[in-house]
Design an enzyme around this catalytic site. Sequence first.
Site, PDB file in Angstrom:
ATOM      1  N   TYR A 192       0.837  -1.195   0.000  1.00  0.00           N
ATOM      2  CA  TYR A 192       0.000   0.000   0.000  1.00  0.00           C
ATOM      3  C   TYR A 192       0.872   1.243   0.000  1.00  0.00           C
ATOM      4  O   TYR A 192       1.618   1.489   0.936  1.00  0.00           O
ATOM      5  CB  TYR A 192      -0.928   0.027   1.221  1.00  0.00           C
ATOM      6  N   SER A 223     -13.232  -5.494   2.577  1.00  0.00           N
ATOM      7  CA  SER A 223     -14.328  -4.962   1.760  1.00  0.00           C
ATOM      8  C   SER A 223     -15.688  -5.457   2.233  1.00  0.00           C
ATOM      9  O   SER A 223     -16.520  -5.865   1.423  1.00  0.00           O
ATOM     10  CB  SER A 223     -14.121  -5.305   0.282  1.00  0.00           C
ATOM     11  N   LEU A 272     -18.061  -3.778   3.065  1.00  0.00           N
ATOM     12  CA  LEU A 272     -19.058  -2.838   2.556  1.00  0.00           C
ATOM     13  C   LEU A 272     -19.058  -2.802   1.027  1.00  0.00           C
ATOM     14  O   LEU A 272     -19.527  -1.836   0.420  1.00  0.00           O
ATOM     15  CB  LEU A 272     -18.796  -1.435   3.124  1.00  0.00           C
ATOM     16  N   GLY A 273     -18.531  -3.876   0.425  1.00  0.00           N
ATOM     17  CA  GLY A 273     -18.549  -3.957  -1.026  1.00  0.00           C
ATOM     18  C   GLY A 273     -17.826  -2.808  -1.701  1.00  0.00           C
ATOM     19  O   GLY A 273     -18.260  -2.308  -2.733  1.00  0.00           O
TER      20      GLY A 273
END
Length: 334
Positions: free
Chosen positions: A62, A209, A211-212
């Site tokens: 990242y 993810s 929360l998509g």
Amino acid sequence: MTSPVTQKRTLGTASSLTVSALGLGCMGMSEFYGTADEQTATATIHRALDLGVTFLDTADMYGPFTNEQLVGAAIKDRRDEVQLATKFGNERLPDGTRVGVNGRPEYVRSACDASLSRLGVDHIDLYYQHRVDKSVPIEETVGAMAELVQAGKVGHLGLSEASAATIRRAHAVHPITALQTEYSLFTRDLEDEILPTIRELGIGLVPYSPLGRGILTGAITDESSLAEDDSRRSAYFPRLNGEGLRANLQLVDRIREIATEKGCTPGQLALAWVLAQGDDVAPIPGTKRVAYLEENVGALGVPLDADDLRRLDEAVPRGAVVGDRYGDMSTIDA
């Protein structure tokens, strides 16, 4: 609402690691989801710790590399409060160039030392292989990871996006504490084989993810909802573009209706669903803003009964989501 500070979960039975029930994914603070702001990100990490969200997730890729530095600086005076997780394996150059997946033992050792230096810590609580290197036997990679545990550099081992067969082979070399993989109302493939496997072996689940990638919050209403430099606008995320987005927003509308009845936001309801999947599940929703962090923490106070779970299953049936979760699934160990 129960104080979030008191809500903990244990990952793994063979080598238990207690973490906050809700974690914090730090990736977007440095890359991928629009412009980064280090001061705002640091404030979000500090607020997370104040709220009892102490399970922090980062990775060497990242930034690349800068997210570990950010997280390390933010927790410098509060290290003993944190369950710190980072990852290796998605090799990148300082300019961001992607080299590929690397699970060679010598790379495992050098990557860990580099992460410890950037984080400014003497040990990593949970160290994941970010992606499985299909050119290196998993036994060799995990063997090198086990040496890091024996050396005191790492507390617990994890895998990310690994198949059931790979998980079994890895766990036979050294106890695997956690599997990190995508899991949400929109992504439930792991329920067929992977989830039963890790529960059989006593391995915890860390959904990323949950929360998509933001669509389940209701904040994404069309492509223009995302900044021009947000990677989610690219074809790499088919669910968030074109016909896929338009079809999937109809599913979000159904979630919103139930959330309104429950007196919570769609995102809180979606997170509550993930949290309700078991006490061995600790999701790590990512955010770089305090307001969204606080909204996510509110999910800990949303109770779901069997009827709520049934209604959500009916609102978002498995297979109803349009589009693959990634445009290129070739790096996933299937």
